[in-house]
Design a protein around this motif. Structure first.
Motif, mmCIF file in Angstrom:
data_model
loop_
_atom_site.group_PDB
_atom_site.id
_atom_site.type_symbol
_atom_site.label_atom_id
_atom_site.label_comp_id
_atom_site.label_asym_id
_atom_site.label_seq_id
_atom_site.Cartn_x
_atom_site.Cartn_y
_atom_site.Cartn_z
ATOM 1 N N MET A 55 1.708 13.035 29.637
ATOM 2 C CA MET A 55 0.681 12.667 28.665
ATOM 3 C C MET A 55 -0.642 13.366 28.923
ATOM 4 S SD MET A 55 1.036 8.575 28.452
ATOM 5 C CE MET A 55 2.408 7.728 27.700
ATOM 6 N N CYS A 56 -1.001 13.496 30.202
ATOM 7 C CA CYS A 56 -2.401 13.801 30.502
ATOM 8 C C CYS A 56 -2.668 15.199 31.014
ATOM 9 C CB CYS A 56 -2.940 12.837 31.534
ATOM 10 S SG CYS A 56 -2.813 11.182 31.004
ATOM 11 N N GLU A 57 -1.646 15.930 31.437
ATOM 12 C CA GLU A 57 -1.966 17.233 32.004
ATOM 13 C C GLU A 57 -2.561 18.127 30.933
ATOM 14 O OE1 GLU A 57 0.932 17.134 35.862
ATOM 15 O OE2 GLU A 57 1.496 18.442 34.214
ATOM 16 N N GLY A 58 -3.674 18.770 31.271
ATOM 17 C CA GLY A 58 -4.385 19.596 30.317
ATOM 18 C C GLY A 58 -5.439 18.840 29.541
ATOM 19 N N ARG A 59 -5.609 17.550 29.840
ATOM 20 C CA ARG A 59 -6.624 16.785 29.128
ATOM 21 C C ARG A 59 -7.786 16.451 30.066
ATOM 22 N NH1 ARG A 59 -4.845 15.585 24.065
ATOM 23 N NH2 ARG A 59 -6.870 14.638 23.823
ATOM 24 N N LEU A 60 -8.681 15.550 29.610
ATOM 25 C CA LEU A 60 -9.875 15.246 30.393
ATOM 26 C C LEU A 60 -9.659 14.018 31.284
ATOM 27 C CD1 LEU A 60 -12.317 15.734 27.446
ATOM 28 C CD2 LEU A 60 -12.221 17.191 29.433
ATOM 29 N N ILE A 61 -10.566 13.866 32.268
ATOM 30 C CA ILE A 61 -10.441 12.727 33.183
ATOM 31 C C ILE A 61 -10.479 11.413 32.416
ATOM 32 C CG2 ILE A 61 -11.525 11.519 35.103
ATOM 33 C CD1 ILE A 61 -12.594 14.144 36.077
ATOM 34 N N ALA A 62 -11.380 11.356 31.430
ATOM 35 C CA ALA A 62 -11.504 10.114 30.671
ATOM 36 C C ALA A 62 -10.207 9.778 29.954
ATOM 37 C CB ALA A 62 -12.640 10.242 29.665
ATOM 38 N N ASP A 63 -9.427 10.805 29.572
ATOM 39 C CA ASP A 63 -8.153 10.546 28.904
ATOM 40 C C ASP A 63 -7.125 9.976 29.866
ATOM 41 O OD1 ASP A 63 -9.165 11.432 26.565
ATOM 42 O OD2 ASP A 63 -8.369 13.456 26.746
ATOM 43 N N VAL A 64 -7.215 10.363 31.132
ATOM 44 C CA VAL A 64 -6.292 9.799 32.124
ATOM 45 C C VAL A 64 -6.492 8.290 32.190
ATOM 46 C CG1 VAL A 64 -5.636 9.773 34.543
ATOM 47 C CG2 VAL A 64 -6.249 11.921 33.453
ATOM 48 N N VAL A 65 -7.774 7.888 32.208
ATOM 49 C CA VAL A 65 -8.078 6.460 32.263
ATOM 50 C C VAL A 65 -7.519 5.747 31.030
ATOM 51 C CG1 VAL A 65 -9.966 4.816 32.225
ATOM 52 C CG2 VAL A 65 -10.083 6.780 33.721
ATOM 53 N N ALA A 66 -7.717 6.367 29.860
ATOM 54 C CA ALA A 66 -7.201 5.765 28.631
ATOM 55 C C ALA A 66 -5.683 5.694 28.665
ATOM 56 C CB ALA A 66 -7.673 6.570 27.420
ATOM 57 N N ALA A 67 -5.039 6.742 29.199
ATOM 58 C CA ALA A 67 -3.576 6.781 29.219
ATOM 59 C C ALA A 67 -3.008 5.735 30.173
ATOM 60 C CB ALA A 67 -3.104 8.171 29.616
ATOM 61 N N ILE A 68 -3.619 5.597 31.363
ATOM 62 C CA ILE A 68 -3.129 4.579 32.303
ATOM 63 C C ILE A 68 -3.199 3.208 31.650
ATOM 64 C CG2 ILE A 68 -3.500 3.451 34.520
ATOM 65 C CD1 ILE A 68 -4.722 5.979 35.541
ATOM 66 N N GLY A 69 -4.333 2.953 30.980
ATOM 67 C CA GLY A 69 -4.455 1.669 30.303
ATOM 68 C C GLY A 69 -3.383 1.494 29.251
ATOM 69 N N SER A 70 -3.066 2.575 28.536
ATOM 70 C CA SER A 70 -2.179 2.430 27.382
ATOM 71 C C SER A 70 -0.732 2.220 27.784
ATOM 72 C CB SER A 70 -2.288 3.649 26.478
ATOM 73 O OG SER A 70 -1.560 4.725 27.021
ATOM 74 N N ILE A 71 -0.327 2.619 29.008
ATOM 75 C CA ILE A 71 1.066 2.368 29.372
ATOM 76 C C ILE A 71 1.210 1.034 30.091
ATOM 77 C CG2 ILE A 71 1.845 4.762 29.404
ATOM 78 C CD1 ILE A 71 1.462 4.800 32.353
ATOM 79 N N ASP A 72 0.102 0.379 30.351
ATOM 80 C CA ASP A 72 0.126 -1.012 30.810
ATOM 81 C C ASP A 72 1.013 -1.205 32.036
ATOM 82 O OD1 ASP A 72 -0.260 -3.701 30.938
ATOM 83 O OD2 ASP A 72 1.157 -4.196 29.353
ATOM 84 N N ILE A 73 0.564 -0.701 33.159
ATOM 85 C CA ILE A 73 1.378 -0.820 34.365
ATOM 86 C C ILE A 73 0.948 -2.027 35.184
ATOM 87 C CG2 ILE A 73 2.122 1.546 34.666
ATOM 88 C CD1 ILE A 73 -0.372 1.904 36.439
ATOM 89 N N VAL A 74 1.907 -2.600 35.899
ATOM 90 C CA VAL A 74 1.610 -3.614 36.900
ATOM 91 C C VAL A 74 2.235 -3.124 38.193
ATOM 92 C CG1 VAL A 74 2.204 -5.915 37.681
ATOM 93 C CG2 VAL A 74 1.343 -5.593 35.404
#
Lengths: 384, 345
Positions: free
Chosen positions: A359-378
């Motif tokens: 999802m995140c390679e080639g994107r910005l740091i802020a997108d990594v944060v958004a992506a982690i949130g969006s896959i909802d990990i525990v």
């Protein structure tokens, strides 16, 4: 530059460690590093009686304890060949959906906070508090409920419980509108989520993603509908699907699931059958206290179950349920004794987390944060 | 006025201005926590004193008594200088901000500002733009990757938005024809058609006010432009390595800057100390100060409200917004204002 994100980082949702190779603000490569929350629960299960494993399953995923309880007890019930009375099944569906609401509320709150919307977090926790109070009412515990037992549920719900649930179901949809008012049409929110951290349906399937992460990419797959368990086939509900595969798609799916879940809770309330809440299997199910004090056999069974457990016929079984995060599966192997030979947990989060680099390679740091949130990990579920 | 009276009066004014500013900084933190608390369905500070009113005091004491830690891996001189630079720049710009009419005390005719310079606006812009050095140096000298990223973000953001901010102010300067803050406010006295106040924001500078508002949010690193210290991305951004009083200095600088841009907005766009009621002679001294304070207070509430509502931009979106939207808009506003003023003249 290598940036070490986590395990102590505000937005890695627990103790996920990500090694980010960055160029300026751009992320070139992501290397997730797991295992910081390893608890050895799978191994511990092998040293416990079957009924003693239930409290351990709560602690796998502390946001949806009931779902894990359900998955485990369904697996063992399959091995035992138990028939569960309809009232217990309806209760299980109802509480399972409340658990989904609980989990999605925590997800929505923390995800919004990661993207900077602080207020949504506290609004979500306001409703989560209501759900937790319901859990406390029915099971005595707010988080580690252990309410589902092999053969049914622990106790008949207390008086007034169904009214409280009804009250909550009545006011909850308006609260979801409130969250949506703050986010769905907010230009900054859509800028931050639409088109961000995309994953195609092929990639999602290939990496084993499930739940909203998979449905966000347009794959219409929900275990509740496609492989029903615990009488889900008798309920009417829609499975929200989006095709964009971005953060916004996963967001909107979960928000719609909140509405679907509360509709399911209402259906379960309306159609709640009368009858016992436990299966008629005295060798497996603990007897009522009342019977124990009046009947000799009940006393004996109670003593036997508590001291030496109950034996489960040799065999192996895989049971999967649709947890808020995706396919949560329990693979239970019995060697005919009172303790499981092996309990393997198929973690939805682990598979979903594997999609993160895609999802995140080639994107910005802020997108990594958004992506982690969006896959909802525990992380508790990932490391086990 | 003899030189000795001038010195005495100035010192008194400096002491009062500093005390008022620092108190307002402390209480804007309290206000933010309280208002944000109520927006978010909770109480905010409520234990220390009535309504938590002594909370700023407790916070201050805590910051003072905490261990003043300097991590071993930092560039020591700059690490210590950075928060000082920030707070000095933030506080000293208050010197040229007038908060009301003249007062006559003991035969002296005193302006309600520390010093009345005829290029007050330029002084403020000059001093506050120095503040970015504090942030950039803090990010660099901390020798920490998160701090570095935060510092870089902050420098890029503050430098970019300062251009739009400056351009939005030039429109006001053209309309009022002066750099002196006092004259700009005086030009905003009176009303259109007897009821609309003749403030610059109602005087063809609506767009400029909007640009100023956006840029001011970015300049002070506030939501939705709080990227330099985006805690969910960069832990704490440029002040990750700072603790105790050094951190408190950044904190004070941020809030002092908020108050400064609030004062500036009031002076340049919202008619300064002009209000609906003028009143009897005594009230002519007090009321303007009250109106001024009220407008700044409203501005602070707006800040807090926005913080309670909006998510955060992404770095590239922030830059795009600044350069591709605000900057051209500011230039267009400037050209239109200039043409209108030229045609009228």
């Amino acid at each position: 530059m290598i940036l070490n994100m986590g395990p102590q980082h505000p937005s890695t949702h627990g103790v996920l460690r990500l090694l980010l190779e960055i160029e300026g603000e751009n992320v070139v490569r992501i290397m997730p590093d797991l295992g910081f929350l390893h608890t050895g629960i799978e191994k511990t299960c092998e040293a416990k009686f079957y009924q003693q494993v239930v409290p351990l399953t709560d602690r796998i995923d502390y946001l949806c304890p009931m779902t894990n309880n359900l998955c485990y007890v369904l697996a063992v019930e399959k091995l035992l060949g138990l028939e569960i009375p309809p009232r217990a099944q309806w209760l299980r569906v109802m509480l399972n959906e409340l658990t989904r609401i609980n989990s999605h509320l925590v997800w929505l709150g923390t995800h919004a906070m990661d993207i900077g919307a602080l207020t949504v977090f506290l609004y979500c926790f306001r409703e989560r508090e209501d759900v937790l109070r319901l859990f406390e009412m029915v099971s005595g515990q707010r988080m580690m409920t252990s309410y589902f037992r092999i053969g049914g549920v622990a106790l008949e719900p207390p008086l007034g419980f169904f009214e409280k649930v009804k009250e909550f179901a009545g006011r909850f949809p308006a609260r979801v509108d409130e969250y949506e008012d703050l986010l769905t049409h907010n230009p900054i929110w859509t800028m931050r989520t639409k088109g961000v951290a995309r994953i195609t349906a092929e990639d999602a399937v290939a990496l084993g993603a499930s739940g909203p992460t998979l449905r966000g990419s347009g794959v219409d797959f929900d275990l509740r509908r496609d492989m029903p368990y615990s009488s889900y086939e008798k309920f009417q509900f829609k499975v929200p699907v989006a095709t964009e595969g971005d953060v916004f798609a996963r967001y909107i799916i979960r928000v719609q699931e909140l509405r679907e879940s509360i509709a399911l809770v209402r259906q379960a309330l309306d159609g709640m059958p009368e009858g016992p809440t436990k299966a008629d299997a005295p060798k497996v199910v603990l007897p009522d206290r009342e019977k124990m004090k009046t009947q000799m056999e009940a006393m004996i069974y109670h003593f036997k179950i508590i001291t030496e457990g109950f034996t489960v016929p040799a065999g192996e079984v895989y049971q999967a349920v649709e947890s808020p995060r995706g396919e949560m599966g329990y693979y239970v192997v019995s060697d005919g004794t009172a303790k499981p030979y092996r309990v393997h947990m198929r973690s939805a989060c682990l598979a979903n987390l594997q999609t993160l680099p895609k999802m995140c390679e080639g994107r910005l740091i802020a997108d990594v944060v958004a992506a982690i949130g969006s896959i909802d990990i525990v992380l508790g579920e990932i490391d086990r | 006025m003899s030189i000795s009276t001038f010195v005495i009066v100035s010192v008194i004014k400096i002491v009062i201005a500093l005390a008022v500013l620092l108190t307002s900084v402390a209480y804007s933190v309290w206000l933010e926590r309280k208002v944000l608390g109520h927006i978010q369905n909770r109480w905010g500070p409520s234990y220390v004193g009535p309504f938590g009113l002594l909370q700023p005091l407790a916070d201050g004491l805590k910051f003072i008594f905490k261990e003043d830690l300097t991590p071993p891996h930092v560039h020591k001189a700059l690490y210590i200088a950075a928060p000082m630079l920030s707070v000095i720049c933030a506080v000293s710009s208050i010197a040229v901000i007038p908060i009301g009419n003249w007062v006559d005390v003991a035969g002296l005719h005193i302006p309600l500002e520390i010093t009345d310079v005829n290029i007050g606006l330029l002084v403020i812009l000059g001093i506050t733009s120095m503040g970015v050095y504090g942030v950039a140096l803090a990010g660099w000298s901390s020798n920490n990757k998160y701090s570095l990223l935060g510092g870089l973000r902050a420098s890029a953001q503050m430098v970019s938005y300062e251009i739009s901010l400056g351009l939005s102010l030039i429109g006001v300067l053209i309309v009022s024809g002066s750099f002196s803050l006092r004259q700009i406010v005086d030009a905003q006295g009176g009303r259109f058609w007897g009821f609309v106040p003749r403030w610059n924001v109602f005087h063809g500078q609506e767009v400029a006010f909007f640009i100023y508002l956006m840029s001011a949010y970015a300049e002070t690193n506030r939501v939705p432009f709080d990227l330099p210290e985006a805690e969910t991305e960069l832990v704490a951004g440029y002040h990750t390595e700072y603790s105790a009083m050094k951190f408190a200095m950044f904190f004070m600088a941020e809030y002092a800057n908020m108050i400064t841009v609030g004062c500036l907005a009031t002076l340049l766009f919202l008619g300064g100390w002009h209000g609906p009621i003028v009143g009897p002679p005594l009230a002519r001294v007090i009321l303007p100060v009250f109106w001024f304070g009220l407008k700044v207070f409203g501005f602070m509430i707006l800040y807090i409200w926005v913080r309670g509502t909006l998510p955060r931009f992404r770095y590239d979106q922030l830059m795009a917004f600044g350069w591709k939207f605000l900057f051209p808009l500011a230039v267009a506003n400037l050209v239109v204002t200039a043409l209108v003023v030229a045609v009228r003249a």
